[in-house]
Design a protein around this motif. Structure first.
Motif, PDB file in Angstrom:
ATOM      1  N   GLY A 136      93.146  69.370  53.777  1.00  0.00           N
ATOM      2  CA  GLY A 136      93.795  68.055  54.339  1.00  0.00           C
ATOM      3  C   GLY A 136      94.161  68.177  55.858  1.00  0.00           C
ATOM      4  N   THR A 137      94.266  69.378  56.078  1.00  0.00           N
ATOM      5  CA  THR A 137      94.529  69.715  57.636  1.00  0.00           C
ATOM      6  C   THR A 137      93.858  69.257  58.731  1.00  0.00           C
ATOM      7  OG1 THR A 137      95.705  71.788  56.675  1.00  0.00           O
ATOM      8  CG2 THR A 137      95.322  71.711  59.292  1.00  0.00           C
ATOM      9  N   ALA A 138      92.528  69.295  58.644  1.00  0.00           N
ATOM     10  CA  ALA A 138      91.723  68.965  59.657  1.00  0.00           C
ATOM     11  C   ALA A 138      91.463  67.334  59.622  1.00  0.00           C
ATOM     12  CB  ALA A 138      90.325  69.490  59.365  1.00  0.00           C
ATOM     13  N   ILE A 139      91.588  66.895  58.624  1.00  0.00           N
ATOM     14  CA  ILE A 139      91.419  65.237  58.325  1.00  0.00           C
ATOM     15  C   ILE A 139      92.751  64.605  59.125  1.00  0.00           C
ATOM     16  CG2 ILE A 139      92.639  64.725  56.075  1.00  0.00           C
ATOM     17  CD1 ILE A 139      89.287  63.363  57.595  1.00  0.00           C
ATOM     18  N   ARG A 140      93.965  65.203  58.874  1.00  0.00           N
ATOM     19  CA  ARG A 140      95.013  64.901  59.358  1.00  0.00           C
ATOM     20  C   ARG A 140      95.251  64.947  60.872  1.00  0.00           C
ATOM     21  NH1 ARG A 140      97.072  66.409  54.330  1.00  0.00           N
ATOM     22  NH2 ARG A 140      98.382  64.569  53.093  1.00  0.00           N
ATOM     23  N   GLU A 141      94.544  66.040  61.632  1.00  0.00           N
ATOM     24  CA  GLU A 141      94.545  66.215  62.892  1.00  0.00           C
ATOM     25  C   GLU A 141      93.477  65.191  63.538  1.00  0.00           C
ATOM     26  OE1 GLU A 141      93.109  70.167  63.469  1.00  0.00           O
ATOM     27  OE2 GLU A 141      94.753  71.148  62.829  1.00  0.00           O
ATOM     28  N   ALA A 142      92.544  64.714  62.919  1.00  0.00           N
ATOM     29  CA  ALA A 142      91.605  63.637  63.309  1.00  0.00           C
ATOM     30  C   ALA A 142      92.344  62.361  63.171  1.00  0.00           C
ATOM     31  CB  ALA A 142      90.401  63.714  62.370  1.00  0.00           C
ATOM     32  N   ILE A 143      93.153  62.273  62.004  1.00  0.00           N
ATOM     33  CA  ILE A 143      93.858  60.826  62.187  1.00  0.00           C
ATOM     34  C   ILE A 143      95.019  60.656  63.022  1.00  0.00           C
ATOM     35  CG2 ILE A 143      95.610  59.421  60.594  1.00  0.00           C
ATOM     36  CD1 ILE A 143      93.981  60.720  57.992  1.00  0.00           C
ATOM     37  N   GLU A 144      95.389  61.916  63.474  1.00  0.00           N
ATOM     38  CA  GLU A 144      96.600  61.924  64.350  1.00  0.00           C
ATOM     39  C   GLU A 144      95.921  61.494  65.725  1.00  0.00           C
ATOM     40  OE1 GLU A 144     100.167  61.787  66.280  1.00  0.00           O
ATOM     41  OE2 GLU A 144      99.597  62.045  64.283  1.00  0.00           O
ATOM     42  N   ILE A 145      94.778  61.825  66.071  1.00  0.00           N
ATOM     43  CA  ILE A 145      94.110  61.656  67.330  1.00  0.00           C
ATOM     44  C   ILE A 145      93.770  60.258  67.283  1.00  0.00           C
ATOM     45  CG2 ILE A 145      91.712  61.971  68.292  1.00  0.00           C
ATOM     46  CD1 ILE A 145      91.546  64.530  67.536  1.00  0.00           C
ATOM     47  N   ILE A 146      93.257  59.715  66.396  1.00  0.00           N
ATOM     48  CA  ILE A 146      93.237  58.203  66.228  1.00  0.00           C
ATOM     49  C   ILE A 146      94.313  57.368  66.668  1.00  0.00           C
ATOM     50  CG2 ILE A 146      92.285  56.271  64.909  1.00  0.00           C
ATOM     51  CD1 ILE A 146      90.384  58.354  63.604  1.00  0.00           C
ATOM     52  N   ARG A 147      95.537  57.827  66.035  1.00  0.00           N
ATOM     53  CA  ARG A 147      96.875  57.048  65.931  1.00  0.00           C
ATOM     54  C   ARG A 147      97.690  57.042  67.331  1.00  0.00           C
ATOM     55  NH1 ARG A 147     100.157  58.689  60.518  1.00  0.00           N
ATOM     56  NH2 ARG A 147     101.557  56.994  61.301  1.00  0.00           N
ATOM     57  N   THR A 148      96.922  58.130  68.191  1.00  0.00           N
ATOM     58  CA  THR A 148      97.511  58.267  69.439  1.00  0.00           C
ATOM     59  C   THR A 148      96.866  57.276  70.280  1.00  0.00           C
ATOM     60  OG1 THR A 148      95.885  59.761  70.144  1.00  0.00           O
ATOM     61  CG2 THR A 148      98.026  60.623  69.453  1.00  0.00           C
ATOM     62  N   GLN A 149      95.864  56.528  69.963  1.00  0.00           N
ATOM     63  CA  GLN A 149      94.930  55.493  70.857  1.00  0.00           C
ATOM     64  C   GLN A 149      95.358  54.332  70.526  1.00  0.00           C
ATOM     65  OE1 GLN A 149      92.836  56.877  73.102  1.00  0.00           O
ATOM     66  NE2 GLN A 149      93.584  58.684  72.180  1.00  0.00           N
ATOM     67  N   PRO A 150      96.355  53.629  71.515  1.00  0.00           N
ATOM     68  CA  PRO A 150      96.934  52.226  71.096  1.00  0.00           C
ATOM     69  C   PRO A 150      96.058  51.031  70.504  1.00  0.00           C
ATOM     70  CG  PRO A 150      96.654  52.729  73.469  1.00  0.00           C
ATOM     71  CD  PRO A 150      96.195  53.785  72.898  1.00  0.00           C
ATOM     72  N   GLU A 151      94.689  51.201  70.951  1.00  0.00           N
ATOM     73  CA  GLU A 151      94.000  50.105  70.582  1.00  0.00           C
ATOM     74  C   GLU A 151      92.786  50.481  69.479  1.00  0.00           C
ATOM     75  OE1 GLU A 151      91.988  47.675  73.720  1.00  0.00           O
ATOM     76  OE2 GLU A 151      92.960  49.207  74.998  1.00  0.00           O
ATOM     77  N   ALA A 152      93.362  51.508  68.644  1.00  0.00           N
ATOM     78  CA  ALA A 152      92.196  51.864  67.557  1.00  0.00           C
ATOM     79  C   ALA A 152      93.102  51.735  66.171  1.00  0.00           C
ATOM     80  CB  ALA A 152      91.956  53.451  67.632  1.00  0.00           C
ATOM     81  N   GLN A 153      92.494  51.462  64.865  1.00  0.00           N
ATOM     82  CA  GLN A 153      93.053  51.288  64.069  1.00  0.00           C
ATOM     83  C   GLN A 153      92.094  51.918  62.667  1.00  0.00           C
ATOM     84  OE1 GLN A 153      92.895  47.425  62.306  1.00  0.00           O
ATOM     85  NE2 GLN A 153      93.780  48.002  60.446  1.00  0.00           N
ATOM     86  N   LEU A 154      92.445  53.175  62.112  1.00  0.00           N
ATOM     87  CA  LEU A 154      91.876  53.585  61.286  1.00  0.00           C
ATOM     88  C   LEU A 154      91.530  52.785  59.963  1.00  0.00           C
ATOM     89  CD1 LEU A 154      90.533  56.323  60.091  1.00  0.00           C
ATOM     90  CD2 LEU A 154      92.687  56.984  59.189  1.00  0.00           C
ATOM     91  N   VAL A 155      90.329  52.759  59.420  1.00  0.00           N
ATOM     92  CA  VAL A 155      90.202  51.910  58.374  1.00  0.00           C
ATOM     93  C   VAL A 155      89.432  52.289  57.339  1.00  0.00           C
ATOM     94  CG1 VAL A 155      90.079  49.670  59.790  1.00  0.00           C
ATOM     95  CG2 VAL A 155      87.946  50.795  59.076  1.00  0.00           C
ATOM     96  N   GLY A 156      88.920  53.443  57.433  1.00  0.00           N
ATOM     97  CA  GLY A 156      88.283  54.240  56.202  1.00  0.00           C
ATOM     98  C   GLY A 156      87.938  55.663  56.672  1.00  0.00           C
ATOM     99  N   ILE A 157      87.550  56.585  55.605  1.00  0.00           N
ATOM    100  CA  ILE A 157      87.118  58.021  55.884  1.00  0.00           C
ATOM    101  C   ILE A 157      85.901  58.064  54.824  1.00  0.00           C
ATOM    102  CG2 ILE A 157      87.551  60.376  55.598  1.00  0.00           C
ATOM    103  CD1 ILE A 157      90.458  59.550  55.972  1.00  0.00           C
ATOM    104  N   VAL A 158      84.827  58.477  55.062  1.00  0.00           N
ATOM    105  CA  VAL A 158      83.656  58.992  54.248  1.00  0.00           C
ATOM    106  C   VAL A 158      83.414  60.430  54.484  1.00  0.00           C
ATOM    107  CG1 VAL A 158      81.204  58.575  53.828  1.00  0.00           C
ATOM    108  CG2 VAL A 158      82.586  56.574  54.852  1.00  0.00           C
ATOM    109  N   GLN A 159      83.293  61.169  53.321  1.00  0.00           N
ATOM    110  CA  GLN A 159      82.880  62.504  53.326  1.00  0.00           C
ATOM    111  C   GLN A 159      81.855  62.570  52.519  1.00  0.00           C
ATOM    112  OE1 GLN A 159      86.131  64.622  50.854  1.00  0.00           O
ATOM    113  NE2 GLN A 159      86.173  63.155  49.205  1.00  0.00           N
ATOM    114  N   LEU A 160      81.425  63.944  52.611  1.00  0.00           N
ATOM    115  CA  LEU A 160      80.103  64.368  52.030  1.00  0.00           C
ATOM    116  C   LEU A 160      80.613  64.668  50.285  1.00  0.00           C
ATOM    117  CD1 LEU A 160      78.021  66.921  53.805  1.00  0.00           C
ATOM    118  CD2 LEU A 160      77.290  64.775  52.781  1.00  0.00           C
ATOM    119  N   VAL A 161      81.532  65.390  49.992  1.00  0.00           N
ATOM    120  CA  VAL A 161      81.730  65.718  48.625  1.00  0.00           C
ATOM    121  C   VAL A 161      83.398  65.790  48.299  1.00  0.00           C
ATOM    122  CG1 VAL A 161      81.684  67.650  46.874  1.00  0.00           C
ATOM    123  CG2 VAL A 161      79.896  67.259  48.486  1.00  0.00           C
TER     124      VAL A 161
END
Length: 222
Positions: A136-161
């Protein structure tokens, strides 16, 4: 209902292609967690046109028929997520659904346009496209990037497996991330899908036995 009928045609085709091309492997593999796994899904081997086409169609189907709500931008975390998000955006466009595509650099660029983010501005509703959530380290880094953008809202994640196995506690990494950030995580395949496929085809008795023993030791309660 038989195991074979529980799988959609798309899932069966994807699993068969993954086995045929060595993307889904059986044997003994050491994971980042240190566990010895009897199977391994190597997304780095999705490098032919036909495999990428099958993968993009699988992602597009999940985005159209799952718990993932409406979205504006696909975000692919470096590195594997970049190609996965890009091909999914192309497939959605062919279906008449135009969405943005963005990704991050591992290192900040200090010349040209500069910055860490590339592609579509991270504005509106964002879905992360990635391969497998292990620690979960990499996905948390990605989420943090999105959360630093004031006009962005994370609504979901799709993974292969989704390996459907415990993290550090009784829950899986997927369940932990879902609860922590309040967003749905949808997989193209999960471990039960792989088990159902192997049971329906026959000839995989040893692999099934090893996988079921592994799930007994590390799997989450379904």
């Amino acid at each position: 209902m038989s195991a074979a009928r529980e799988l959609s045609q798309e899932k069966v085709a994807f699993i068969e292609a993954a086995i045929e091309h060595g993307v889904l492997l059986f044997g003994e593999f050491t994971l980042k967690s240190g566990r010895k796994s009897p199977y391994f899904f190597n997304a780095g081997l999705l490098y032919t046109g036909s495999l990428l086409s099958s993968t993009s169609k699988a992602y597009a189907k999940i985005l159209s028929s799952s718990r993932i709500p409406e979205f504006d931008v696909l975000f692919g975390p470096a590195y594997k997520g970049i190609a996965l998000a890009a091909i999914t955006a192309v497939d959605l466009s062919r279906q008449g659904r135009e969405v943005g595509f963005a990704y991050n650099r591992k290192e900040k660029k200090d010349h040209g346009e500069g910055g860490v983010l590339v592609g579509s501005p991270l504005k509106g509703r964002i879905v992360i496209i990635d391969d497998v959530l292990t620690r979960g380290t990499a996905i948390r880094e990605a989420i943090e990037i999105i959360r630093t953008q004031p006009e962005a809202q994370l609504v979901g994640i799709v993974q292969l497996v989704d390996r459907q196995e415990r993290g550090t506690g009784s829950k899986s990494t997927v369940q932990e991330v879902e609860e922590e950030f309040g967003v749905p995580i949808e997989p193209i395949l999960n471990l039960q899908d792989i088990i159902n496929y192997l049971e329906s085809r026959g000839g995989y008795e040893k692999q099934l036995g090893d996988i079921k023993e592994y799930r007994k030791n590390y799997g989450i309660e379904l």
